[in-house]
Scaffold this motif. Structure first.
Motif, short mmCIF file in Angstrom:
data_model
loop_
_atom_site.label_atom_id
_atom_site.label_comp_id
_atom_site.label_asym_id
_atom_site.label_seq_id
_atom_site.Cartn_x
_atom_site.Cartn_y
_atom_site.Cartn_z
N THR A 1 7.63 -46.24 67.63
CA THR A 1 6.25 -46.42 67.18
C THR A 1 5.27 -45.87 68.20
OG1 THR A 1 7.02 -48.42 66.16
CG2 THR A 1 4.66 -48.11 66.25
N ALA A 2 5.55 -46.20 69.47
CA ALA A 2 4.63 -45.76 70.53
C ALA A 2 4.55 -44.24 70.56
CB ALA A 2 5.09 -46.30 71.88
N GLU A 3 5.72 -43.61 70.48
CA GLU A 3 5.73 -42.15 70.51
C GLU A 3 5.07 -41.58 69.27
OE1 GLU A 3 9.89 -41.40 72.93
OE2 GLU A 3 9.96 -41.76 70.79
N PHE B 1 2.67 -42.82 67.46
CA PHE B 1 1.21 -42.84 67.51
C PHE B 1 0.68 -41.95 68.62
CE2 PHE B 1 1.48 -46.92 65.05
CZ PHE B 1 0.89 -46.39 63.93
N ALA B 2 1.53 -41.66 69.59
CA ALA B 2 1.09 -40.74 70.63
C ALA B 2 1.20 -39.30 70.15
CB ALA B 2 1.93 -40.94 71.88
N ARG C 1 5.09 -34.36 66.54
CA ARG C 1 4.33 -34.20 65.30
C ARG C 1 3.31 -33.08 65.43
NH1 ARG C 1 1.87 -39.79 64.30
NH2 ARG C 1 1.50 -39.02 62.21
N TRP D 1 0.29 -43.07 52.24
CA TRP D 1 -1.09 -43.44 52.54
C TRP D 1 -1.57 -44.34 51.41
CZ3 TRP D 1 -4.18 -41.82 56.79
CH2 TRP D 1 -5.46 -42.40 56.79
N ILE E 1 -10.14 -28.93 64.62
CA ILE E 1 -9.51 -30.25 64.67
C ILE E 1 -8.64 -30.38 63.44
CG2 ILE E 1 -9.88 -32.74 64.65
CD1 ILE E 1 -12.50 -32.32 66.03
N PRO E 2 -7.31 -30.33 63.62
CA PRO E 2 -6.45 -30.39 62.44
C PRO E 2 -6.57 -31.73 61.73
CG PRO E 2 -5.14 -30.46 64.46
CD PRO E 2 -6.57 -30.30 64.88
N ASN E 3 -6.42 -31.70 60.44
CA ASN E 3 -6.41 -32.95 59.68
C ASN E 3 -5.05 -33.60 59.85
OD1 ASN E 3 -6.37 -35.02 57.88
ND2 ASN E 3 -6.70 -33.75 56.04
N ALA E 4 -5.02 -34.64 60.67
CA ALA E 4 -3.75 -35.26 61.02
C ALA E 4 -3.11 -35.95 59.82
CB ALA E 4 -3.95 -36.26 62.15
N ASN E 5 -3.87 -36.16 58.77
CA ASN E 5 -3.30 -36.81 57.59
C ASN E 5 -2.57 -35.83 56.68
OD1 ASN E 5 -4.46 -39.29 58.36
ND2 ASN E 5 -6.43 -38.55 57.60
#
Lengths: 547, 307, 561
Positions: free
Chosen positions: A417-419, A421-422, A426, A438, A462-466
Motif C-alpha cells: 500500500t505504501a509503495e 500510494f508513493a 506506476r 473508481w 501533469i498526467p491524469n493519475a486516474n
C-alpha cells in the motif's frame, strides 16, 4: 440498485426455515424504539472524515449532504428542500431546510455550506477533499449565499452530473466551528447534522455512535422523519474475516459487512442479505496504450479474448460478487451498456489470430510469443491488500494462466500500500496493466478517468493519475464533454453509451472484471436497514429491533 | 545505573536515527505520498500543493536540518502529528499501548506457567506423560500464532461459543489472544528449561537435598526449578520483543485494540511520525523488558548481588 | 556369609545382606555386599572408581537412582525390615535417622540458597523446625558445632561465599541437623586441602565418639586407616576383603588390597616403583633418536631453570589488587624434581604459569638454560617453547573431544618436527604405556589414567627439557596414580627431563621430589630437600601441614577397641 433480500425472495437455494421465518417476522413487525445495533464493519479509517469509500459508510451516519439519490436515479431533497436549475444550466440554486442545527447546536445555513466547499477546495493538502475537487472544482465558477437559506452555484459551463456529484458521500457537511479547528478536531470529533452523533472512537476497536435526539433532516427516501429508532450503533472494526463472520454467528453482532467468500453459501442460506453493486468504474484492468505491446489495438483485443473472466469471477468469488465484463462502467450504473458484458467472450483462437496479425508470431523457449526478438511480456502492477483483495489477486492469477496459454508472458507485480500510494511501479512505462476501480454513482466518472493530461502554463504536463491506461483519444474526450453538457436524458444516455462502445469495442483499453460490491448480512432480530443507491452506505434511520 | 540509563538513551537514539534514515530511502516523494494517502486515491498534485506540504513538514530543508529538528523535537517528547490521523503521535500511542502491554505480559506469564508446569511434572521421568510433554513442547514451539489464533477463534468462539469472538479488551477477551501468543513461546521456553532442568536434576546438591528427606516434587520446586529457569529468564527479554511483534498479527485476528493495528496503519500509510513513535515505543518496551529480566535474574540468582 | 562384628554384644544399628544393584549393564554395579554396624563404630568402604562403593552408600538410603534394579536378601535398620520401603517411608528415615554427606562437597549445597536454609532443611522437612527464630538459632548452633566461624553470618551467606572447608562442614552440619543415629559420608575429604581435611576428619571422629554409627566411603586409604574400625575393600562391585582396619591394613590377605596399599606414595616409597611390575612402563628402547637432556644442554652446567624474585598480582572483580606470588626464587637442575606444595590459593599454580611464560611476572625473571625466558617477547620465545611442556589435572579440558588420540598426539608431534609423524605417535604411545590400538579412540572413551597418559605423550612429544606437572594425579584413583607417578619418574630418570611437580598431596610430592618448596599466601615459607622438609619441618606452617596429613597407619596398628 439495492438487491434487498436476494436470498429469501428470489429462491436462491432452498431458503431454510429459520431465515424464512425471521424475514416473515420482520415484515410483519412495526418499528419499535430502543436497542443498540452491534455492527461488525471491516476496515478502520485513519480519520473519521476522509474521502475513502470505507470512511463513506461511516460518515453517512453523522454527516449529511444537500441531496440524495434513489435507486431509480431520482434526486431527492435532503438538507436542501428544493433546487432550481437556470435555463442556461449554469446556475444551480438550492433552498436549504430551515431549523436544522448541527449536533453541537450550530445552525446549518448557507454560510456553513460555503465554508465546507471552501475547505474542500483548499490548497492545504490536509484540508483538501480530492474527491470533491475531481468531480466539481473544474466546473464551479463561484458559490454565492444571498441569504441564510439559499446557496447558489455559478458554473463555468453546463455540467449535468453536478447533481449526481452532490449526492455522493464525499459531500457531507461538517459544522463550521469544527472546520475551523482543522483535521485534528474533525478526525476524531466530527460534528454534522446526521441521525447519529460520534460519541467516542476507541481506535483499533470501535466507534460509538449515539442517536441524535434532535434529528430533523432525513433525506427524501427515509420513512422515519424523526430521530432514529435505535439508541445507537456500536460500529466495530473486525478486520479478520473469521472474526467478523464468527461475530454474526455468535450473535455478538446484529449485522456485519462483507461476508467472506468461503462463508457466502452458508450466509445466503441462513441470513438476510443486503447487497449493493456500486456504480462508477468497476474493478477492471487498464491496458497501457502508450507503449508496446498494448499500443496495438489487436494485442489489446487479443488479451480480452484470451481469458474466461466470467468463469474466473464465478470461481473465485463463489457468487458473492457478480461479473462485470464491460470494463468502462459498472453494471449498476444507469447508462451501462449490457451487450458489452460479453463482447469479448473467451475465444483463444481469436486471440491467437489477432496476435499473429499483430506480428507476435515467433515463440521463444518458454512458449512466449515474440516480435523482433522481444517477448510479449505484460506486467500487472497492483496494490496488494488495498486496491486488490486476496480474492482479487486470485482472479489475476486465473487471467495470468489463461493469457499465458495464447503466448502472453504475464507477470504479477504486487506492491505494498505504501509503495502504491508513493507511485512505485506506476510511472508510465513501468507497467502494461494496472487493475483498479473508481467508485461513483454512474457515468459521471468518465470525466474523472478520461480527462486528458493537464498542461500548466509553464509547459509542464501533469498526467491524469486516474487514467493509468494513458488513453487520451480526443474524439472520446469530446464525447464525454458533450454528454456531460447534455440535459436531454435520452440523448445524454446515448452519448455515454457511445463512450462505452468506443472504450470497449473500438479501443479495447479496459478489461472488465467485477464491480465493487457492498454486502451486509443481518441477524434475525434487526430490520429496516437499507443500502444507499449511491455507494451502498448502510442507512440506519429506519432500522429497529423486531423484539 | 548511569551506564544503564546511557544505554537506554543510546538505543532510543539509534532507533530514531534508523527510522529517520529508512524513511529517506523509501520509494516515492513524501509529499505526494501524504497527499495520496489522505485522499485515499491517486492524485496528481499541483506544484502549489506539493510546495505547501513541503513547507508545512519541512521537506525542503536539508536532510541534516530535518534530522536536527527531528531529534530536537524527540528530545522534548514531541513525536509530532500523525500525517493520516492528524493527532499527536504521543496521544495515539498512549491510547493504544496499554492493551498491547496487557496482552504481551499476560502471554509471557502464561507461557512461563505452561512451560513450568510441563517441565516440573514431566522432566526426567521416564513415562509416557513425560514423552508426550516433550513432544508437546516441540510441536507448540513450531506453531505459527496466527494459525493457533484462527483455530481458537473458529473452534472455541464461533463453534462452541465459550469465548467472545470479538476479543474486546476485557479480561475474558484477553484469554484467547494471550494463549495464542503464549503457546508457541511456552514450547520454546519449555524446551530450554527442560534441558536445564534435566541437567540440574543430576547435580550433587539435588542428591544432597534428597538425603535430608525431601520428596521428589519438593526437590523439583524448591531446588531444581530456580536453577533451571535461569537460561529461559535470560531469553525472556528477547521473548517479550517477539511477543510484541506477534501481538501485531494477533490483535487483528481477535479485533483487539493495540499498537499492532496502529503500526499496520502507520506503515501502510507511510505515516512517518507514527511509525517512528511505534518504533520508539517498542524500543522503550525492549529496554524495560531487559531491565525487568535483569531484576528477575538478580532475584532468582542472589549470587549476582554479592558479586 | 560372614558378617562383620556380629560377635559384639550390642545389636547392630544396621544390618545388610546380599545387596545387588544393576544398572542394566552386562555386570552388576554392586554384587553381594553384606555388613552390620553397631552404634559408635565406623565402617569404611574403600575402593577405586567403579568399585560400587558410592552406589552401595546411596542404596542404603534408598537413593540408588533412576533405572537401577536393587535386590537385597536382608536389610534391617534398628531391627526393622527396610528392604521394601516406599519412597514416602524412606523420606521419614532420611535426614532424621540416617544422615548422609554426599560427595563433591563443593557443589553439594544449592548455590542459590543461603547456607542456613540448607542446614535447616532437614528439621523443616521433618516438622521439627519450630518457630522461625528457633530454627535460626538451631542452624547457627549446628554450624558452630561443626566449627564454621562466624556462624550467624555464614548462615545468611551463599555457598560460594564460603571456603571449601566451610562448605564441607556446613554439609556435615546439614546431615547432622536431626542428630541421626547413622552418618554416611561419601568421600568427605576429597578436594580439600590437608589441613582442612584433618579438621573434617576430626569432626567425623567426634561424631562417632558421641555414639553415632559412621559409614565412610573413600578412595583414600590413609583417610580410612585413621578413622575406621572395620573395612570393606571393594572392586568391580564386589567385596574382595573385609575385616578390622588394623588387620586389613596390617596384613592384607587379598592381592588387590596389597596392590592398593603399595600404590600409596609416601616418604617410605621414595625411589621405589608404586605400581606392580606388570603395569605398562616407559619404553625407552624405541626412542633411539632421543637424547638425554644433559647432552642437549651440553656445556652449560648451571641450573636448567632459574626463577629469581618473582612477583605477580591480579586485580579481582572488586578491583582490589592481590599479590598472589611474592618474591619466589628457585632453581631446577637437569633431571631433578622440584615439588611445590601448598593449599589452594597459595600461589603454586600461578608460579607454574610464570614458568610456562603464560603470565609475565610483575617483577623478577625466569631463565632457561642460562638464557632469558620470561622477559622475552612471545615471538622470540616461540622457537624455544618446546623446551617447557605441561600436564594438568584435567587433561580432558585441554583435548578437543572430537579428535581421536592419534590426532591429539600427532598435533604436538608435528610441532616438534621430530621423526616421522605417524611412526612417532606410535612410539610415544608405546613410551607412555598406551596400547597402540587405542589410537583411534576419542578422549571420552578412555579412562582417567589413560587420558593422563595421552596428556603426557603429548607433552613429551616435543622433547621438553622441563615438564611442569600441575596436580597431575589429583583426579586419579590410587592405582592409576601410581602408574602415572612411575611413568613421570621414568621420564626423569631415563631421559633427564626436569620436573616441576605441583600438588596439594604431600605424600605424592614427598615420593617423587628431590627438593620441595612450601608455599603459603604467595610466599615460599620453606624449601629444601624433600626429607628435610617433610620429616624435619622448620617453619610452623610446614609443621602444621605435615601434622595434618593422614597417614596410612600400618606400622603402628591401632589397638582394637
Amino acid at each position: 440498485m439495492a438487491l434487498a433480500g436476494c436470498g429469501g425472495s428470489d429462491g436462491s437455494g432452498g431458503a431454510s426455515g429459520p431465515k424464512a421465518a425471521a424475514i416473515a417476522a420482520k415484515e410483519a413487525s412495526q418499528p419499535r424504539r430502543g436497542g443498540t445495533i452491534e455492527y461488525g464493519h471491516y476496515q478502520e479509517p485513519p480519520c473519521l472524515v476522509t474521502t475513502w469509500v470505507q470512511t463513506g459508510y461511516l460518515t453517512r451516519q453523522y454527516l449529511e449532504q444537500l441531496i440524495t439519490v434513489d435507486d431509480k436515479g431520482k434526486f431527492l431533497p435532503w438538507l436542501a428542500d428544493a433546487w432550481e436549475i437556470s435555463d442556461d444550466k449554469k446556475t444551480y440554486t438550492f433552498q436549504l431546510k430551515r431549523d436544522v442545527t448541527f449536533s453541537n447546536g450550530e445552525p446549518f445555513d448557507s454560510a456553513a455550506v460555503k465554508a465546507n466547499f471552501d475547505n474542500w477546495f483548499s490548497t492545504d493538502p490536509t484540508r483538501r477533499n480530492g474527491y470533491v475537487a475531481f468531480h466539481v472544482e473544474d466546473h464551479i465558477d463561484r458559490i454565492e449565499t444571498p441569504d441564510d437559506h439559499t446557496v447558489v452555484f455559478r458554473l463555468k459551463h453546463p455540467h449535468h452530473p453536478f447533481l449526481s456529484a452532490l449526492s455522493q458521500y464525499a459531500f457531507g457537511f461538517l459544522a463550521p466551528s469544527v472546520i475551523k479547528k482543522g483535521p485534528e478536531e474533525w478526525c476524531v470529533r466530527p460534528v454534522g447534522t446526521g441521525p447519529f452523533v460520534v460519541e467516542k472512537w476507541n481506535r483499533g476497536s470501535n466507534v460509538v455512535l449515539k442517536r441524535n435526539p434532535s434529528y430533523s433532516s432525513p433525506p427524501g427516501d427515509v420513512e422515519n422523519k424523526g430521530p432514529a429508532y435505535v439508541e445507537g450503533i456500536n460500529w466495530k472494526f473486525l478486520k479478520d474475516n473469521t472474526a467478523r463472520w464468527g461475530s454474526l454467528k455468535s450473535a455478538e453482532s446484529d449485522v456485519i459487512y462483507d461476508v467472506p467468500g468461503v462463508n457466502w453459501a452458508e450466509a445466503n442460506q441462513r441470513y438476510e442479505i443486503l447487497q449493493h453493486v456500486t456504480g462508477g468504474r468497476p474493478s477492471q484492468l487498464a491496458l497501457a496504450v502508450d507503449h508496446e505491446p498494448f499500443n496495438d489495438v489487436r494485442v489489446r483485443k487479443a488479451f480480452q479474448y484470451a481469458s474466461d473472466r466470467r468463469k474466473a469471477v464465478e470461481t473465485v468469488f463463489q457468487g458473492a460478487v457478480p461479473y462485470n465484463g464491460n470494463g468502462a462502467l459498472s453494471t449498476s450504473s444507469p447508462e451501462h451498456v449490457e451487450e458489452l458484458e460479453d463482447y469479448y467472450g473467451h475465444d483463444p483462437d481469436k486471440a491467437n489470430q489477432l496476435l499473429d496479425e499483430a506480428g507476435w508470431t515467433e515463440r521463444n523457449g518458454d512458449g512466449t510469443r515474440t516480435k523482433r526478438g522481444k517477448p510479449l511480456t505484460v506486467r500487472i502492477v497492483y496494490g496488494a491488500g488495498s486496491i486488490i483483495s486476496g480474492d482479487g489477486a486470485q482472479f489475476l492469477q486465473v487471467v495470468q494462466d489463461q493469457a499465458n496459454q495464447v503466448g502472453f508472458d504475464v507477470q504479477l507485480k504486487p506492491i505494498t500500500t505504501a509503495e502504491f500510494f508513493a507511485g512505485k511501479g506506476r510511472q508510465p512505462g513501468e507497467y502494461e496493466i494496472q487493475p483498479g476501480y473508481w467508485v461513483a454513482r454512474s457515468a459521471e466518472i468518465f470525466q474523472v478517468v478520461w480527462k486528458p493530461d493537464a498542461k500548466v502554463p509553464d509547459g509542464t504536463v501533469i498526467p491524469n493519475a486516474n487514467n493509468p491506461s494513458r488513453f487520451q483519444e480526443p474524439e472520446v474526450w469530446k464525447l464525454v464533454r458533450q454528454a456531460d453538457r447534455t440535459y436531454d436524458d435520452a440523448k445524454r444516455t446515448a452519448l455515454y453509451q457511445e463512450v462505452q462502445r468506443a472504450l470497449v469495442e473500438k479501443h479495447a483499453v479496459t478489461v472488465g472484471a467485477y464491480p465493487l460490491t457492498v454486502t451486509l448480512a443481518l441477524g434475525d432480530n434487526l430490520t429496516g436497514i437499507r443500502l444507499n443507491a449511491s455507494i451502498g452506505e448502510p442507512i440506519f434511520n429506519d432500522a429497529y429491533f423486531v423484539k | 545505573m548511569a551506564r544503564r540509563l546511557g544505554g537506554a538513551v543510546f538505543v532510543l537514539w539509534a532507533t530514531a536515527t534508523f527510522t529517520f534514515v529508512v524513511q529517506l530511502f523509501m520509494p516515492g516523494d513524501r509529499a505526494t505520498m501524504i497527499i495520496n494517502t489522505q485522499a485515499g486515491n491517486l492524485q496528481s498534485p499541483s506544484a502549489e500543493q506539493l510546495a505547501a506540504l513541503n513547507a508545512r513538514y519541512g521537506f525542503d530543508d536539508s536532510y541534516l536540518a530535518q534530522y536536527v529538528r527531528y531529534i530536537g523535537d524527540l528530545a522534548q517528547g514531541d513525536l509530532g502529528i500523525s500525517y493520516n490521523q492528524h493527532q499527536p503521535v504521543t496521544e495515539i500511542i498512549a491510547a493504544q499501548i496499554g492493551p498491547t502491554i496487557v496482552l504481551t505480559l499476560s502471554a509471557l506469564v502464561l507461557a512461563w506457567l505452561i512451560s513450568l508446569v510441563v517441565t516440573v511434572l514431566a522432566t526426567g521421568r521416564d513415562n509416557a506423560w513425560s514423552r508426550a510433554a516433550t513432544g508437546f513442547q516441540i510441536v507448540t514451539a513450531a506453531l505459527p500464532p496466527y494459525w493457533i489464533g484462527t483455530i481458537f477463534l473458529v473452534v472455541l468462539s464461533v463453534q462452541l461459543g465459550i469465548f467472545p469472538v470479538e476479543g474486546s479488551n476485557t479480561l475474558v477477551g484477553t484469554i484467547l489472544p494471550a494463549f495464542t501468543l503464549a503457546i508457541p513461546l511456552s514450547g520454546f521456553l519449555g524446551q530450554i528449561t527442560q534441558d536445564e532442568f534435566a541437567r540440574v536434576l543430576d547435580q550433587p546438591f539435588v542428591t544432597s537435598s534428597r538425603t535430608r528427606g525431601i520428596g521428589d516434587l519438593g526437590v523439583r520446586l524448591k531446588h531444581v526449578l530456580r536453577h533451571a529457569v535461569l537460561p529461559a529468564v535470560t531469553l525472556s527479554g528477547w521473548a517479550l520483543g517477539a511477543l510484541f511483534s506477534g501481538a501485531v498479527l494477533i490483535e487483528v485476528v481477535f479485533s483487539r485494540q493495540g499498537i499492532g493495528g496502529v503500526l499496520v496503519q502507520a506503515t501502510n500509510g507511510r505515516d512517518i511520525p507514527l511509525v517512528t513513535g511505534v518504533m520508539l515505543a517498542s524500543a522503550a518496551m525492549y529496554i524495560v523488558a531487559n531491565l525487568l529480566v535483569d531484576i528477575a535474574y538478580r532475584f532468582i540468582d542472589p549470587r549476582l548481588k554479592s558479586a | 556369609m560372614s558378617t562383620l562384628a556380629v560377635d559384639r554384644d550390642e545389636a547392630p544399628l544396621i544390618r545388610l545382606a546380599g545387596l545387588r544393584v544393576s544398572f542394566g549393564g552386562p555386570a552388576d554395579a554392586v554384587c553381594d555386599v553384606s555388613f552390620a554396624l553397631q552404634p559408635g563404630r565406623a565402617l569404611a568402604i574403600v575402593g577405586e572408581s567403579g568399585s560400587g562403593k558410592s552406589v552401595t552408600a546411596r542404596t542404603l538410603v534408598g537413593l540408588t537412582g533412576g533405572r537401577a534394579r536393587v535386590g537385597v536378601d536382608r536389610y534391617e535398620y534398628r531391627g526393622r525390615d527396610v528392604s521394601a520401603l516406599h519412597d514416602r517411608e524412606w523420606r521419614r528415615l532420611r535426614g532424621k535417622e540416617i544422615g548422609f554427606v554426599t560427595q563433591d562437597a563443593l557443589v553439594s549445597l544449592d548455590q542459590l540458597r543461603p547456607v542456613g536454609k540448607e542446614v535447616g532443611e532437614g528439621p523443616r522437612l521433618h516438622g521439627e523446625a519450630g518457630s522461625r527464630a528457633q530454627l535460626r538459632a538451631r542452624v547457627v548452633s549446628l554450624l558452630r558445632d561443626v566449627g564454621v566461624p562466624e556462624p550467624e553470618l555464614k548462615a545468611r551467606q551463599l555457598p560460594h561465599e564460603l571456603s571449601g572447608g566451610q562448605r564441607q562442614r556446613a554439609l556435615i552440619a546439614a546431615a547432622l541437623a536431626l542428630d541421626p543415629a547413622l552418618l554416611i559420608a561419601d568421600e568427605p575429604t576429597t578436594a580439600l586441602d590437608v589441613t582442612i581435611q584433618a579438621q573434617v576428619l576430626e569432626l567425623l571422629e567426634a561424631t562417632r565418639e558421641r555414639g553415632k554409627a559412621l559409614i565412610i566411603i573413600s578412595h583414600d586409604l590413609a583417610v580410612v586407616s585413621r578413622m575406621a574400625d572395620d573395612v570393606l575393600v571393594m572392586r568391580y562391585g564386589e567385596v574382595v576383603e573385609r575385616g578390622p582396619a588394623d588387620a586389613v591394613f596390617g596384613d592384607p590377605q587379598h592381592a588387590y588390597t596389597r596392590k592398593l596399599l603399595d600404590a600409596v606414595p609416601s616418604a617410605h616409597s621414595r625411589g621405589a616403583r608404586l605400581s606392580p611390575s606388570s603395569a605398562p612402563r616407559l619404553a625407552t628402547a624405541s626412542s633411539d633418536d632421543r637424547t638425554h637432556v644433559a647432552e642437549r644442554v651440553g656445556g652449560f652446567d648451571g641450573p636448567l631453570l632459574r626463577a629469581t624474585g618473582l612477583f605477580k598480582s591480579f586485580r579481582g572483580p572488586d578491583r582490589v589488587s592481590r599479590t598472589v606470588v611474592q618474591d619466589v626464587s628457585f632453581e631446577l637442575g637437569v633431571g631433578e624434581t622440584l615439588g611445590i606444595v601448598g593449599e589452594s590459593g597459595s600461589g603454586k599454580s600461578t608460579t607454574a604459569r610464570l614458568v610456562l611464560a603464560l603470565e609475565r611476572p610483575d617483577a623478577g625473571t625466569v631463565e632457561l638454560a642460562g638464557k632469558p625466558w620470561s622477559q622475552l617477547a612471545e615471538r622470540e620465545r616461540r622457537s624455544r617453547r618446546q623446551d617447557v611442556s605441561v600436564i594438568y589435572q584435567d587433561p580432558l579440558s585441554s583435548f578437543d573431544p572430537r579428535w581421536p588420540i592419534e590426532r591429539i598426539v600427532r598435533d604436538s608431534v608435528d610441532k616438534s618436527h621430530i621423526g616421522d609423524g605417524r611412526a612417532r605417535v606410535g612410539e610415544l604411545l608405546d613410551l607412555v604405556g598406551l596400547e597402540r590400538s587405542l589410537r583411534h579412540r576419542r578422549p571420552l572413551e578412555l579412562s582417567g589414567g589413560q587420558r593422563q597418559r595421552v596428556a603426557i605423550a603429548r607433552a613429551i612429544a616435543v622433547d621438553p627439557a622441563v615438564l611442569v606437572c600441575d596436580e597431575p594425579v589429583s583426579a586419579l584413583d590410587v592405582s592409576i596414580q601410581a602408574q602415572v607417578l612411575d611413568l613421570l619418574a621414568d621420564l626423569r630418570d631415563e631421559l633427564g627431563v626436569s620436573l616441576l611437580f605441583i600438588s596439594h598431596d604431600l605424600g605424592v610430592v614427598h615420593h617423587l621430589s628431590d627438593r620441595v618448596l612450601v608455599m603459603k599466601d604467595g610466599i615460599v615459607v620453606e624449601q629444601g630437600l624433600a626429607d628435610d622438609v617433610f620429616l624435619r619441618p622448620q617453619h610452623p606452617y610446614t609443621q602444621h601441614l605435615v601434622a595434618a596429613v593422614p597417614r596410612l597407619e600400618v606400622e603402628a596398628p591401632r589397638v582394637a577397641a
